[in-house]
Design a protein around this motif. Structure first.
Motif, PDB file in Angstrom:
ATOM      1  N   HIS A  64       3.959   9.971 -13.783  1.00  0.00           N
ATOM      2  CA  HIS A  64       3.493  10.960 -14.764  1.00  0.00           C
ATOM      3  C   HIS A  64       2.342  10.403 -15.596  1.00  0.00           C
ATOM      4  O   HIS A  64       1.416  11.131 -15.939  1.00  0.00           O
ATOM      5  CB  HIS A  64       4.639  11.387 -15.686  1.00  0.00           C
ATOM      6  N   SER A  65       2.404   9.128 -15.909  1.00  0.00           N
ATOM      7  CA  SER A  65       1.397   8.492 -16.754  1.00  0.00           C
ATOM      8  C   SER A  65       0.085   8.318 -15.996  1.00  0.00           C
ATOM      9  O   SER A  65       0.059   7.789 -14.880  1.00  0.00           O
ATOM     10  CB  SER A  65       1.908   7.120 -17.218  1.00  0.00           C
ATOM     11  N   LYS A  66      -1.001   8.746 -16.619  1.00  0.00           N
ATOM     12  CA  LYS A  66      -2.324   8.592 -16.023  1.00  0.00           C
ATOM     13  C   LYS A  66      -2.652   7.109 -15.817  1.00  0.00           C
ATOM     14  O   LYS A  66      -3.226   6.730 -14.803  1.00  0.00           O
ATOM     15  CB  LYS A  66      -3.376   9.257 -16.906  1.00  0.00           C
ATOM     16  N   ILE A 114       0.844  -1.205   0.000  1.00  0.00           N
ATOM     17  CA  ILE A 114       0.000   0.000   0.000  1.00  0.00           C
ATOM     18  C   ILE A 114       0.873   1.245   0.000  1.00  0.00           C
ATOM     19  O   ILE A 114       0.635   2.184  -0.770  1.00  0.00           O
ATOM     20  CB  ILE A 114      -0.947   0.012   1.225  1.00  0.00           C
ATOM     21  N   VAL A 115       1.879   1.263   0.857  1.00  0.00           N
ATOM     22  CA  VAL A 115       2.760   2.426   0.961  1.00  0.00           C
ATOM     23  C   VAL A 115       3.455   2.686  -0.379  1.00  0.00           C
ATOM     24  O   VAL A 115       3.516   3.822  -0.845  1.00  0.00           O
ATOM     25  CB  VAL A 115       3.792   2.231   2.103  1.00  0.00           C
ATOM     26  N   LEU A 116       3.953   1.636  -1.000  1.00  0.00           N
ATOM     27  CA  LEU A 116       4.604   1.805  -2.304  1.00  0.00           C
ATOM     28  C   LEU A 116       3.613   2.296  -3.357  1.00  0.00           C
ATOM     29  O   LEU A 116       3.929   3.184  -4.153  1.00  0.00           O
ATOM     30  CB  LEU A 116       5.245   0.502  -2.759  1.00  0.00           C
ATOM     31  N   GLU A 117       2.424   1.734  -3.369  1.00  0.00           N
ATOM     32  CA  GLU A 117       1.439   2.122  -4.383  1.00  0.00           C
ATOM     33  C   GLU A 117       0.998   3.573  -4.210  1.00  0.00           C
ATOM     34  O   GLU A 117       0.868   4.305  -5.195  1.00  0.00           O
ATOM     35  CB  GLU A 117       0.239   1.172  -4.344  1.00  0.00           C
ATOM     36  N   ILE A 118       0.798   3.999  -2.981  1.00  0.00           N
ATOM     37  CA  ILE A 118       0.428   5.397  -2.753  1.00  0.00           C
ATOM     38  C   ILE A 118       1.582   6.311  -3.159  1.00  0.00           C
ATOM     39  O   ILE A 118       1.384   7.304  -3.862  1.00  0.00           O
ATOM     40  CB  ILE A 118       0.030   5.629  -1.282  1.00  0.00           C
ATOM     41  N   GLY A 119       2.779   5.977  -2.710  1.00  0.00           N
ATOM     42  CA  GLY A 119       3.942   6.799  -3.067  1.00  0.00           C
ATOM     43  C   GLY A 119       4.183   6.832  -4.565  1.00  0.00           C
ATOM     44  O   GLY A 119       4.421   7.904  -5.136  1.00  0.00           O
ATOM     45  N   PHE A 120       4.104   5.695  -5.220  1.00  0.00           N
ATOM     46  CA  PHE A 120       4.307   5.645  -6.669  1.00  0.00           C
ATOM     47  C   PHE A 120       3.211   6.405  -7.406  1.00  0.00           C
ATOM     48  O   PHE A 120       3.472   7.054  -8.415  1.00  0.00           O
ATOM     49  CB  PHE A 120       4.373   4.207  -7.165  1.00  0.00           C
ATOM     50  N   SER A 121       1.979   6.363  -6.904  1.00  0.00           N
ATOM     51  CA  SER A 121       0.892   7.085  -7.586  1.00  0.00           C
ATOM     52  C   SER A 121       1.100   8.588  -7.492  1.00  0.00           C
ATOM     53  O   SER A 121       0.693   9.323  -8.390  1.00  0.00           O
ATOM     54  CB  SER A 121      -0.474   6.691  -7.012  1.00  0.00           C
ATOM     55  N   GLN A 122       1.744   9.058  -6.434  1.00  0.00           N
ATOM     56  CA  GLN A 122       2.019  10.495  -6.271  1.00  0.00           C
ATOM     57  C   GLN A 122       3.035  11.001  -7.279  1.00  0.00           C
ATOM     58  O   GLN A 122       3.006  12.175  -7.649  1.00  0.00           O
ATOM     59  CB  GLN A 122       2.578  10.783  -4.873  1.00  0.00           C
ATOM     60  N   SER A 160       6.129  14.179  -1.464  1.00  0.00           N
ATOM     61  CA  SER A 160       6.880  14.448  -2.687  1.00  0.00           C
ATOM     62  C   SER A 160       6.086  14.029  -3.923  1.00  0.00           C
ATOM     63  O   SER A 160       5.385  13.024  -3.917  1.00  0.00           O
ATOM     64  CB  SER A 160       8.209  13.699  -2.658  1.00  0.00           C
ATOM     65  N   THR A 161       6.241  14.816  -4.974  1.00  0.00           N
ATOM     66  CA  THR A 161       5.663  14.460  -6.269  1.00  0.00           C
ATOM     67  C   THR A 161       6.762  14.319  -7.318  1.00  0.00           C
ATOM     68  O   THR A 161       6.484  14.257  -8.508  1.00  0.00           O
ATOM     69  CB  THR A 161       4.635  15.523  -6.727  1.00  0.00           C
ATOM     70  N   VAL A 162       8.007  14.259  -6.847  1.00  0.00           N
ATOM     71  CA  VAL A 162       9.148  14.084  -7.737  1.00  0.00           C
ATOM     72  C   VAL A 162       9.593  12.626  -7.644  1.00  0.00           C
ATOM     73  O   VAL A 162       9.918  12.127  -6.564  1.00  0.00           O
ATOM     74  CB  VAL A 162      10.317  15.012  -7.329  1.00  0.00           C
ATOM     75  N   SER A 163       9.611  11.963  -8.770  1.00  0.00           N
ATOM     76  CA  SER A 163       9.920  10.542  -8.775  1.00  0.00           C
ATOM     77  C   SER A 163      11.419  10.274  -8.672  1.00  0.00           C
ATOM     78  O   SER A 163      12.199  10.786  -9.469  1.00  0.00           O
ATOM     79  CB  SER A 163       9.395   9.894 -10.051  1.00  0.00           C
ATOM     80  N   PRO A 164      11.820   9.417  -7.721  1.00  0.00           N
ATOM     81  CA  PRO A 164      13.220   9.018  -7.660  1.00  0.00           C
ATOM     82  C   PRO A 164      13.517   7.856  -8.603  1.00  0.00           C
ATOM     83  O   PRO A 164      14.672   7.488  -8.786  1.00  0.00           O
ATOM     84  CB  PRO A 164      13.391   8.594  -6.203  1.00  0.00           C
ATOM     85  N   PHE A 165      12.469   7.273  -9.198  1.00  0.00           N
ATOM     86  CA  PHE A 165      12.616   6.093 -10.053  1.00  0.00           C
ATOM     87  C   PHE A 165      11.898   6.315 -11.382  1.00  0.00           C
ATOM     88  O   PHE A 165      10.979   7.120 -11.477  1.00  0.00           O
ATOM     89  CB  PHE A 165      12.024   4.847  -9.383  1.00  0.00           C
ATOM     90  N   SER A 166      12.284   5.531 -12.372  1.00  0.00           N
ATOM     91  CA  SER A 166      11.565   5.561 -13.644  1.00  0.00           C
ATOM     92  C   SER A 166      10.218   4.869 -13.475  1.00  0.00           C
ATOM     93  O   SER A 166      10.043   4.017 -12.595  1.00  0.00           O
ATOM     94  CB  SER A 166      12.377   4.849 -14.728  1.00  0.00           C
TER      95      SER A 166
END
Length: 179
Positions: A53-55, A42-50, A97-103
């Motif tokens: 860039h892709s809808k 859940i934590v990863l999915e919420i963080g990754f959704s933030q 954060s809304t800046v992605s550290p990963f691709s």
């Protein structure tokens, strides 16, 4: 006094109707482990959704978080029926954060891999339950998670990010090439 208890009646397996027996230690362990694993997802999915860039990916990650919240709620309810505590949730630890550290490729691949592992852990939980209601829950949750995993693989294919692992030789095709 402590000793060995033996099951004396078939109602030990009961779970759909009537009074259920308390969870056994193996069932509690499976439920707690699956809650902990799902909370991390859940934590990863919420963080990754933030940060995605892709809808498509944002929707996929958000759907996964919702699905996992539902699964945690089911497992937590089962534990609470026997007055047992549930593992801690971690949503409060997610940064804003809304800046992605990963691709996006790495984030999606990571989550699809975790979803696949989740299916295995749900299967392990299912393999040791001895109450019918728990088996039904696990079976339903495996089906839901399997559909979510398939949708993730379809996104990997859509974006051209799914590398095909080595496969077994197609012996029929090799034999048909002989002249």
């Amino acid at each position: 006094m402590y000793g060995i208890d033996f099951v004396k009646h078939q109602n030990y397996l009961k779970g759909w109707f009537g009074k259920r027996r308390p969870l056994n230690a193996t069932e509690i362990t499976g439920l707690c482990f699956n809650i902990k694993k799902t909370v991390i997802k859940i934590v990863l999915e919420i963080g990754f959704s933030q940060v995605a860039h892709s809808k498509d990916l944002r929707k996929y990650f958000q759907r996964g978080a919702e699905l996992c919240h539902k699964h945690v709620e089911i497992f937590t309810t089962i534990l609470s029926e026997d007055n047992l505590p549930s593992p801690k949730q971690w949503e409060s630890e997610i940064s804003n954060s809304t800046v992605s550290p990963f691709s996006e490729k790495l984030m999606l691949y990571h989550l699809v891999t975790l979803v696949s592992a989740s299916l295995g852990f749900y299967g392990a939980g299912l393999s040791v339950v001895q109450r019918r209601d728990l088996a039904t829950h696990y079976g339903r949750l495996i089906t839901e998670m399997g559909k979510y995993a398939e949708d993730g693989v379809n996104l990997l294919i859509k974006y051209g990010w799914l590398e095909q692992p080595p496969t077994a030789d197609d012996r029929n095709a090799l034999a048909s090439k002989k002249k």
